[in-house]
Design a protein around this motif. Structure first.
Motif, mmCIF file in Angstrom:
data_model
loop_
_atom_site.group_PDB
_atom_site.id
_atom_site.type_symbol
_atom_site.label_atom_id
_atom_site.label_comp_id
_atom_site.label_asym_id
_atom_site.label_seq_id
_atom_site.Cartn_x
_atom_site.Cartn_y
_atom_site.Cartn_z
ATOM 1 N N UNK A 1 2.652 8.897 9.901
ATOM 2 C CA UNK A 1 1.507 8.540 10.606
ATOM 3 C C UNK A 1 0.858 7.196 9.836
ATOM 4 N N UNK A 2 1.853 6.244 9.375
ATOM 5 C CA UNK A 2 1.335 5.176 8.638
ATOM 6 C C UNK A 2 1.593 4.104 9.398
ATOM 7 N N UNK A 3 0.641 3.380 9.582
ATOM 8 C CA UNK A 3 0.693 2.195 10.572
ATOM 9 C C UNK A 3 1.654 1.118 10.002
ATOM 10 N N UNK A 4 2.630 0.876 10.867
ATOM 11 C CA UNK A 4 3.604 0.092 10.725
ATOM 12 C C UNK A 4 3.066 -1.516 10.011
ATOM 13 N N UNK A 5 2.269 -2.003 10.628
ATOM 14 C CA UNK A 5 1.576 -3.300 10.156
ATOM 15 C C UNK A 5 1.264 -3.406 8.932
ATOM 16 N N UNK A 6 0.703 -2.315 8.214
ATOM 17 C CA UNK A 6 0.229 -2.102 6.820
ATOM 18 C C UNK A 6 1.389 -1.458 5.878
ATOM 19 N N UNK A 7 2.548 -1.019 6.376
ATOM 20 C CA UNK A 7 3.315 -0.164 5.698
ATOM 21 C C UNK A 7 3.772 -0.886 4.268
ATOM 22 N N UNK A 8 4.309 -2.059 4.558
ATOM 23 C CA UNK A 8 4.850 -2.873 3.148
ATOM 24 C C UNK A 8 3.620 -2.911 2.102
ATOM 25 N N UNK A 9 2.472 -3.097 2.473
ATOM 26 C CA UNK A 9 1.250 -3.264 1.701
ATOM 27 C C UNK A 9 0.869 -1.693 1.002
ATOM 28 N N UNK A 10 1.069 -0.959 1.914
ATOM 29 C CA UNK A 10 0.725 0.476 1.632
ATOM 30 C C UNK A 10 1.724 1.088 0.480
ATOM 31 N N UNK A 11 3.116 0.752 0.812
ATOM 32 C CA UNK A 11 4.046 1.217 0.093
ATOM 33 C C UNK A 11 4.096 0.636 -1.377
ATOM 34 N N UNK A 12 3.574 -0.797 -1.429
ATOM 35 C CA UNK A 12 3.357 -1.407 -2.818
ATOM 36 C C UNK A 12 2.429 -0.709 -3.586
ATOM 37 N N UNK A 13 1.128 -0.426 -2.865
ATOM 38 C CA UNK A 13 0.175 0.362 -3.710
ATOM 39 C C UNK A 13 0.455 1.829 -4.040
ATOM 40 N N UNK A 14 1.351 2.333 -3.111
ATOM 41 C CA UNK A 14 2.059 3.803 -3.328
ATOM 42 C C UNK A 14 2.704 3.828 -4.484
#
Length: 634
Positions: A294-307
């Motif tokens: 359910x992760x928006x693809x547009x934010x996935x790299x940034x979210x992964x870095x935070x994660x």
């Protein structure tokens, strides 16, 4: 007179059905041809089932009658594979029983039971020790199958199909060939998988014939590869010795790529599946499956870095002493090497073995018994579990969301008034974005399957052929991730009942007491049911099984070779693993282990990740789109 009347009305009904399907759609290069091929083969399939029923009636206690019945079942399976591409695509619910799994299936969330039926169940019964004792059940199964197949042509009443649908059905059939047919998934005892692959391939050739009449290079290449594939299959029919690796690299995978290029060139693309990506070259391509998180693809790299940063942060835990990486250590391939991880409660341990996180995002359920539907729910479950991390809402808000090192990143990635209320879910989304990206696919096997002839050893290649053939590993550990993600649509993760023992002392086997999914749903067919994990990176993630009871891969292979719990002499009433020994030699077991070793993903030369102190001090940068799992370059 009565027989003539029946023949007349039968012919009239057939004519009505034929006329009702002559209009197959606006584009019709080969759709009508496909329907005609299906109609012809459906009749042959029904006739073969009738012959099987007659053979089953003749079964007595002599072996000859059983062998004859098995031969008739083999013929049924060949005829079925001539129509499987069509029935599975256009009439999946109506024809599901023809080749259903030989075990009780539980349909969730309704918890409806589907009884074992059809060709696979008939095979199981025909290979019982006392076949005659099962004669009545065999006849019931065959009669139900015959009654159903008599109505196959009626499914075509007012039926319409177009070229895009026909070509997509062939795409999906190729996936079945690569992942299921050559492994013997639906005929492990008859061992007809290669013969069935040949029949399916010949049908594909007939279906594609009208499409390949133009002079395009893509048409010629596809036709030549398909003909070469059929010739190869025809010359190598022995199931146990079939060289699956050679077949995949020379024929099956090129067929996938060439068919995709041809369909695109003809502007006949169609994708009705939820997860298949037809832009991928073949099933072993990195982009073969679309994501289902359910992760928006547009934010996935940034979210992964935070994660990734959160994954190593002890502030997630209630006592500020453990992080996700405490149990899922990157240097141990995101496992911990222990039988069971210690709990945050003194002198206690977690209930089950800690599995690797690699490829966990390529499953439709999480935890050993599949109790969480996705990674986000899994993360929340672990963080708030009093035995694992013991997280507290208030502490998470203060130490994570509003911490100076994270505050601006949460505001940027989760803007809006409601973001503070959803902070727990936002934390879980970020961590799951990181974990869901742990799919490197850069093992020796991956390099070899994609053309590097030196990446695997001859012993490892033999091991792959055994894994996908005689040893039947590939019938539960499905390619390409070699886990429970089930082809051809990869829309579910299977659970199995193996009868896993309490220890790996098979001379004195003991029942394990963990009931698995049965603890969630009190259904007997879930007793000791667990999700099938990936064997990728298994070389690095011992000990094995849900209880961590098997110390080595050799122990795992010995357990399967003996037929699981039942094969060891225990009583596991609903065991889904075949109880008959596989009769693998010590040399073959070693070859399979060497293949599993080839599934170990390769990292950078420096396998050490940075110190935790350096990690905590390092700022976040969102410009890097890729994730280095062991080095903190974020």
């Amino acid at each position: 007179m009565k027989r003539k009347a029946l023949l007349f009305f039968g012919a009239l009904a057939g004519l009505i059905i034929f006329l009702s399907v002559t209009n197959t759609g606006t584009d019709d290069i080969g759709a009508t041809n496909a329907v005609n091929i299906y109609t012809y083969n459906a009749r042959l399939f029904n006739t073969s089932v009738e012959k099987l029923y007659a053979a089953l009636k003749l079964i007595d206690k002599d072996r000859a009658s059983v062998l004859n019945a098995r031969k008739c079942l083999r013929d049924c399976r060949m005829h079925y594979k001539n129509i499987a591409f069509f029935t599975s695509y256009f009439f999946p619910s109506e024809t599901m029983m023809y080749n259903a799994a030989p075990k009780y299936e539980v349909e969730e969330p309704e918890l409806e039971l589907i009884e074992p039926m059809g060709l696979q169940q008939l095979e199981t019964l025909l290979f019982e020790d006392d076949v005659f004792a099962h004669k009545a059940e065999l006849l019931v199964q065959a009669d139900a199958l015959y009654s159903s197949t008599k109505d196959l042509r009626t499914l075509l009443y007012q039926f319409k199909a177009n070229d895009r649908q026909i070509l997509e059905s062939i795409r999906i059939e190729l996936i079945r060939i690569i992942t299921l047919y050559i492994s013997g998934y639906d005929a492990p005892l008859l061992k007809t998988g290669i013969s069935e692959t040949l029949e399916a391939s010949k049908t594909i050739q007939k279906i594609l014939q009208p499409y390949l009449k133009n002079g395009y290079n893509s048409s010629r290449n596809l036709a030549q590869t398909l003909q070469g594939s059929i010739k190869y299959l025809n010359a190598h029919q022995q199931f146990d010795s079939f060289n699956r690796m050679e077949y995949l690299r020379k024929y099956a995978l090129p067929l996938q790529e060439q068919l995709a290029a041809f369909i695109k060139q003809q502007n006949l693309e169609l994708n009705t599946s939820a997860f298949l990506n037809y832009n991928a070259s073949n099933i072993f391509s990195r982009n073969f499956l679309n994501t289902w998180d359910s992760i928006p693809s547009v934010n996935k790299p940034e979210l992964a870095a935070l994660g990734k940063r959160l994954f190593f942060d002890k502030a997630l835990s209630g006592d500020l002493k453990v992080s996700c990486a405490t149990c899922h250590k990157p240097e141990k391939y995101f496992s911990d090497g222990l039988v069971r991880s210690p709990s945050i409660i003194t002198d206690s341990v977690i209930k089950r073995n800690t599995p690797t996180l690699f490829y966990s995002g390529r499953q439709h359920s999480q935890f050993w018994e599949g109790r969480s539907a996705n990674l986000v729910e899994q993360v929340k479950n672990v963080v708030f579990n009093p035995l694992e991390m013991g997280g507290k809402d208030k502490l998470l808000y203060e130490n994570i969301v509003h911490a100076p090192k994270y505050r601006q990143h949460f505001k940027k990635l989760f803007p809006g008034k409601g973001s503070d209320k959803n902070y727990v879910n936002n934390i879980a989304l970020a961590i799951s974005a990181f974990v869901g990206g742990l799919n490197p696919l850069n093992s020796a096997f991956d390099h070899y399957i994609n053309g590097d002839n030196k990446a695997m050893t001859p012993v490892q290649i033999k091991g792959f052929n055994l894994f996908m053939g005689k040893a039947q590993c590939g019938t539960c550990h499905f390619a390409p991730y070699f886990n429970s993600l089930t082809p051809p649509f990869f829309d579910k993760s299977e659970l199995e009942i193996l009868g896993t023992t309490k220890t790996d002392n098979f001379k004195k086997p003991e029942n394990d007491t963990d009931m698995g999914r049965y603890n969630l749903y009190q259904i007997r067919y879930y007793k000791q049911a667990f999700k099938t994990p990936t064997v990728r990176n298994a070389q690095k993630t011992a000990p094995y099984m849900h209880n961590g009871a098997f110390k080595t891969l050799k122990s795992v292979l010995d357990f399967y070779n003996k037929g699981g719990g039942n094969g060891l002499g225990l009583t596991i009433n609903e065991q889904t693993l075949a109880s008959k020994p596989l009769n693998l030699s010590p040399e073959e077991i070693n070859q399979i282990i060497q293949f599993i070793n080839s599934l170990t993903d390769q990292h950078t030369a420096n396998m050490q990740y940075r110190s935790k102190r350096a990690l905590q001090q390092r700022p976040l940068h969102f410009k890097q789109p890729t994730i280095n799992y062991l080095h903190e370059k974020i």
